[in-house]
Design an enzyme around this catalytic site. Structure first.
Site, PDB file in Angstrom:
ATOM      1  N   TYR A  57     -68.417 -45.966 -60.175  1.00  0.00           N
ATOM      2  CA  TYR A  57     -68.799 -44.549 -60.260  1.00  0.00           C
ATOM      3  C   TYR A  57     -70.303 -44.395 -60.062  1.00  0.00           C
ATOM      4  O   TYR A  57     -71.075 -45.157 -60.647  1.00  0.00           O
ATOM      5  CB  TYR A  57     -68.400 -43.966 -61.628  1.00  0.00           C
ATOM      6  CG  TYR A  57     -67.421 -42.831 -61.462  1.00  0.00           C
ATOM      7  CD1 TYR A  57     -67.834 -41.635 -60.896  1.00  0.00           C
ATOM      8  CD2 TYR A  57     -66.088 -42.974 -61.819  1.00  0.00           C
ATOM      9  CE1 TYR A  57     -66.940 -40.599 -60.695  1.00  0.00           C
ATOM     10  CE2 TYR A  57     -65.186 -41.938 -61.617  1.00  0.00           C
ATOM     11  CZ  TYR A  57     -65.614 -40.760 -61.060  1.00  0.00           C
ATOM     12  OH  TYR A  57     -64.735 -39.746 -60.857  1.00  0.00           O
ATOM     13  N   GLU A  59     -72.220 -41.034 -59.675  1.00  0.00           N
ATOM     14  CA  GLU A  59     -72.687 -39.640 -59.560  1.00  0.00           C
ATOM     15  C   GLU A  59     -74.210 -39.587 -59.476  1.00  0.00           C
ATOM     16  O   GLU A  59     -74.908 -40.282 -60.221  1.00  0.00           O
ATOM     17  CB  GLU A  59     -72.223 -38.842 -60.777  1.00  0.00           C
ATOM     18  CG  GLU A  59     -70.785 -38.394 -60.667  1.00  0.00           C
ATOM     19  CD  GLU A  59     -70.347 -37.559 -61.853  1.00  0.00           C
ATOM     20  OE1 GLU A  59     -71.160 -37.323 -62.758  1.00  0.00           O
ATOM     21  OE2 GLU A  59     -69.173 -37.143 -61.851  1.00  0.00           O
ATOM     22  N   ASP A 203     -71.633 -27.794 -36.367  1.00  0.00           N
ATOM     23  CA  ASP A 203     -70.556 -28.657 -36.837  1.00  0.00           C
ATOM     24  C   ASP A 203     -70.150 -29.526 -35.648  1.00  0.00           C
ATOM     25  O   ASP A 203     -69.410 -29.098 -34.761  1.00  0.00           O
ATOM     26  CB  ASP A 203     -69.378 -27.813 -37.336  1.00  0.00           C
ATOM     27  CG  ASP A 203     -68.252 -28.691 -37.875  1.00  0.00           C
ATOM     28  OD1 ASP A 203     -68.266 -29.912 -37.625  1.00  0.00           O
ATOM     29  OD2 ASP A 203     -67.346 -28.135 -38.528  1.00  0.00           O
ATOM     30  N   THR A 229     -67.997 -34.895 -39.437  1.00  0.00           N
ATOM     31  CA  THR A 229     -67.127 -35.925 -39.986  1.00  0.00           C
ATOM     32  C   THR A 229     -67.599 -37.253 -39.395  1.00  0.00           C
ATOM     33  O   THR A 229     -68.343 -37.283 -38.413  1.00  0.00           O
ATOM     34  CB  THR A 229     -65.648 -35.697 -39.610  1.00  0.00           C
ATOM     35  OG1 THR A 229     -65.531 -35.642 -38.192  1.00  0.00           O
ATOM     36  CG2 THR A 229     -65.112 -34.410 -40.209  1.00  0.00           C
ATOM     37  N   LYS A 232     -64.229 -39.335 -36.173  1.00  0.00           N
ATOM     38  CA  LYS A 232     -63.695 -38.949 -34.859  1.00  0.00           C
ATOM     39  C   LYS A 232     -64.397 -39.802 -33.789  1.00  0.00           C
ATOM     40  O   LYS A 232     -64.217 -41.011 -33.781  1.00  0.00           O
ATOM     41  CB  LYS A 232     -63.850 -37.451 -34.665  1.00  0.00           C
ATOM     42  CG  LYS A 232     -63.069 -36.656 -35.746  1.00  0.00           C
ATOM     43  CD  LYS A 232     -63.113 -35.180 -35.515  1.00  0.00           C
ATOM     44  CE  LYS A 232     -62.201 -34.430 -36.457  1.00  0.00           C
ATOM     45  NZ  LYS A 232     -62.842 -33.926 -37.658  1.00  0.00           N
ATOM     46  N   ARG A 238     -62.832 -42.166 -42.721  1.00  0.00           N
ATOM     47  CA  ARG A 238     -62.674 -40.738 -43.003  1.00  0.00           C
ATOM     48  C   ARG A 238     -63.736 -40.345 -44.016  1.00  0.00           C
ATOM     49  O   ARG A 238     -63.724 -40.809 -45.156  1.00  0.00           O
ATOM     50  CB  ARG A 238     -61.286 -40.446 -43.568  1.00  0.00           C
ATOM     51  CG  ARG A 238     -60.165 -40.846 -42.644  1.00  0.00           C
ATOM     52  CD  ARG A 238     -58.884 -40.166 -42.990  1.00  0.00           C
ATOM     53  NE  ARG A 238     -58.860 -38.855 -42.393  1.00  0.00           N
ATOM     54  CZ  ARG A 238     -58.473 -38.605 -41.149  1.00  0.00           C
ATOM     55  NH1 ARG A 238     -58.078 -39.587 -40.360  1.00  0.00           N
ATOM     56  NH2 ARG A 238     -58.467 -37.385 -40.680  1.00  0.00           N
TER      57      ARG A 238
END
Ligand SMILES: Cc1ncc(COP(=O)(O)O)c(C=O)c1O
Length: 422
Positions: A57, A59, A203, A229, A232, A238
Site C-alpha cells: 500500500y 497512498e 485525451d 491510457t 493501447k 492497463r
C-alpha cells in the site's frame, strides 16, 4: 499447435481459473486482433505487472506517503514518472490513475465544479464517454456540450467547436477520442480554448504510442493537460497517466490522490515504467511508423474493395468502416468476423441512423497485428478476409467463414505475438 504458457502455481491452486487463462492465451495467439484500442504487451511488461509490488500500500506520492516501507516503491514510481516526462517532453507526470476513465474524472475534479459546463466530442462522432456524454458521470455531474464532425468529409467541425466554446464558455475542453481516424489539430483546439478561457485537455489514449514514436504530432506544446491510457498503442499495462505543465501539477496530483483514488497499483506502475522504457527505444519508433503504414495500406485495400471509410481513410492506427453500402449491420459483420477468427468491434459512424447497440459500422486498427510483425505486404490479405467475411455475413455462409478461420490461423501461427504462446 501451440500450448498455453506454464502457470504451475495457478494450475495447482485453481485449475478451473488456470484453464480459462490458458484458453485466452490460445485464443489471443490464434486470432487476428483488429480492435484498435488493444495490443499485446511484452513478456517483460507482463512479468512486471505480476510482481510482489502488488502486496504494498502506498497512498501518497514518492517521499510523501501515508505508509512506511516505501524504500523500493518510491524508486519504482520515480522511475516511471521520469521516463514519462522524458518520453513525452512534459514538466510533470502522474502515473497513478487506475485507468483512462478515472484519469479523466480526476481532470474534471481538478478544473471544474459539479454543474459547470464542460465540452468534448460527442460519443457517436468518435468522442469518449468520459468527455461529457450524458450516460457517463461526466455528463450528469457536469453540463456536457458536444461537438462533432462535418457531414461531407467526416473531419472535426472547427467552426462548430469555436461557436460552441465561445457561446458556452466551458471550464474544460477535451480533444481526442476513441474512433478518430485522422490527425488531431491540437494547435487549432488550443486557439479556441484560449479564446473561450477553457482548460484544454488532450485525451491521447488511442495515439499515445504514435506520439511517443513520432508518428503523430505531440499535443504537449499546445494543451494544458494530456490524459492517456497506457495499454493501447503505448503497449503497456492497463493503466493511465496525466501529464501537464508545472503550473497544473499540484491540482492534478491532488485530484488523483486524495481527490479520487486511494493507494496506487504499484505493480501497474512498475509495468508502466517498463513499457515507457521500451517505448523510448529506436525500435519503438519503427513500430509506431509501421502501425500507421499498415493502417494506410489496409485502408487503401479496403477502398479498392468498395468499402466506405469514415473521412475517406486514415492518418493513424484506426479505420472506421461504414457498412451501409454493403447492406450488413455492423454487429452482424463483427460477429461473423469473430467466427472467422478476426476480432473487431461494431461501432456507430457519424450521423448513424441506427442505434448504438446495433450500429452501421465496424472499427478496426493495426496496433496488434503490427506487434506481431505483420507489414504492409500482408494488408491485402487482411482486407480480402474482411471483404469475404462481410459478404459471408450477408449470406449467412458459415463455410466461407470457416475457410477464412483456417487461413487466419495459418498466418497467426507464423507470426507469434509478444508474451503469448508460440
Ligand atoms: C479516448 C479514450 N479515453 C479514455 C478511455 C477510457 O479508458 P479506460 O477504458 O481505461 O477507462 C478510452 C478507452 O477506450 C479512450 O478511448
Amino acid at each position: 499447435m501451440a500450448l498455453p504458457l506454464p502457470h504451475p502455481a495457478l494450475a495447482a491452486a485453481d485449475p478451473e481459473l488456470a484453464a480459462l487463462v490458458g484458453a485466452e492465451e490460445l485464443l489471443q495467439a490464434d486470432t487476428l486482433r483488429l480492435i484498435p484500442s488493444e495490443n499485446y504487451v511484452s513478456a517483460a511488461v507482463l512479468e512486471a505487472s505480476g510482481t510482489v509490488l502488488q502486496n504494498k500500500y502506498s497512498e501518497g506520492y514518492a517521499g510523501r506517503r501515508y505508509y512506511e516501507g516505501q524504500q523500493n516503491i518510491d524508486q519504482v514510481e520515480r522511475l516511471a514518472v521520469a521516463r514519462a516526462t522524458s518520453l513525452f517532453g512534459v514538466d510533470h507526470a502522474n502515473v497513478q490513475p487506475y485507468s483512462g476513465s478515472p484519469a479523466n474524472l480526476a481532470v474534471y475534479l481538478a478544473f471544474a465544479r459539479p454543474g459547470d459546463t464542460v465540452m468534448g466530442m460527442a460519443l457517436p462522432m468518435g468522442g469518449h464517454l468520459t468527455h461529457g456524454w450524458g450516460v457517463s458521470a461526466t455528463g450528469t455531474w457536469f453540463r456536457g456540450v458536444q461537438y462533432g464532425v462535418r457531414h461531407d468529409d467526416g473531419l472535426i467541425d472547427f467552426d462548430q467547436v469555436r461557436d460552441l466554446a465561445v457561446k458556452e464558455r466551458p471550464k474544460v475542453i477535451f480533444c481526442g477520442g476513441t474512433a478518430l481516424p485522422r490527425t488531431i489539430d491540437f494547435a487549432a483546439f488550443a486557439e479556441i480554448a484560449r479564446e473561450a478561457g477553457a482548460v484544454l485537455v488532450a485525451d491521447v489514449a488511442h495515439i499515445a504510442g504514435l506520439i511517443a514514436g513520432g508518428a503523430h504530432p505531440s499535443p504537449v506544446p499546445h494543451v494544458d493537460v494530456v490524459s492517456t491510457t497506457t495499454h493501447k498503442t503505448l503497449r503497456g499495462p492497463r493503466g493511465a497517466m496525466l501529464m501537464c505543465r508545472e503550473e497544473h501539477a499540484k491540482a492534478v496530483d491532488k485530484a488523483v490522490f486524495p481527490g479520487l483514488q486511494g493507494g496506487p497499483h504499484n505493480q501497474t506502475t512498475a509495468a508502466i515504467a517498463v513499457a515507457l522504457h521500451e517505448a523510448a527505444q529506436p525500435s519503438f519508433r519503427d513500430y509506431a511508423h509501421a502501425v500507421v503504414a499498415n493502417a494506410k495500406a489496409l485502408a487503401a485495400e479496403l477502398l479498392a474493395r468498395g468499402f466506405d471509410l469514415v473521412s475517406g481513410g486514415t492518418d493513424n492506427h484506426l479505420i472506421l468502416i461504414d457498412l451501409t453500402s454493403k447492406d450488413v449491420p455492423g454487429k452482424v459483420a463483427a460477429k461473423a468476423l469473430d467466427r472467422a477468427g478476426i476480432v473487431v468491434n461494431y461501432n456507430t459512424v457519424p450521423f448513424d441512423p441506427r442505434k448504438p447497440f446495433d450500429p452501421s459500422g465496424i472499427r478496426i486498427g493495426t496496433p496488434s497485428l503490427t506487434s506481431r510483425g505483420l507489414g504492409t505486404e500482408h494488408m491485402a490479405a487482411v482486407a480480402e478476409w474482411i471483404d469475404r467475411g462481410v459478404a459471408a455475413a450477408a449470406k449467412g455462409d458459415e463455410s466461407a467463414l470457416a475457410a477464412i478461420r483456417a487461413e487466419v490461423s495459418d498466418l497467426m501461427s507464423a507470426h507469434p505475438a509478444p508474451g503469448l504462446p508460440a
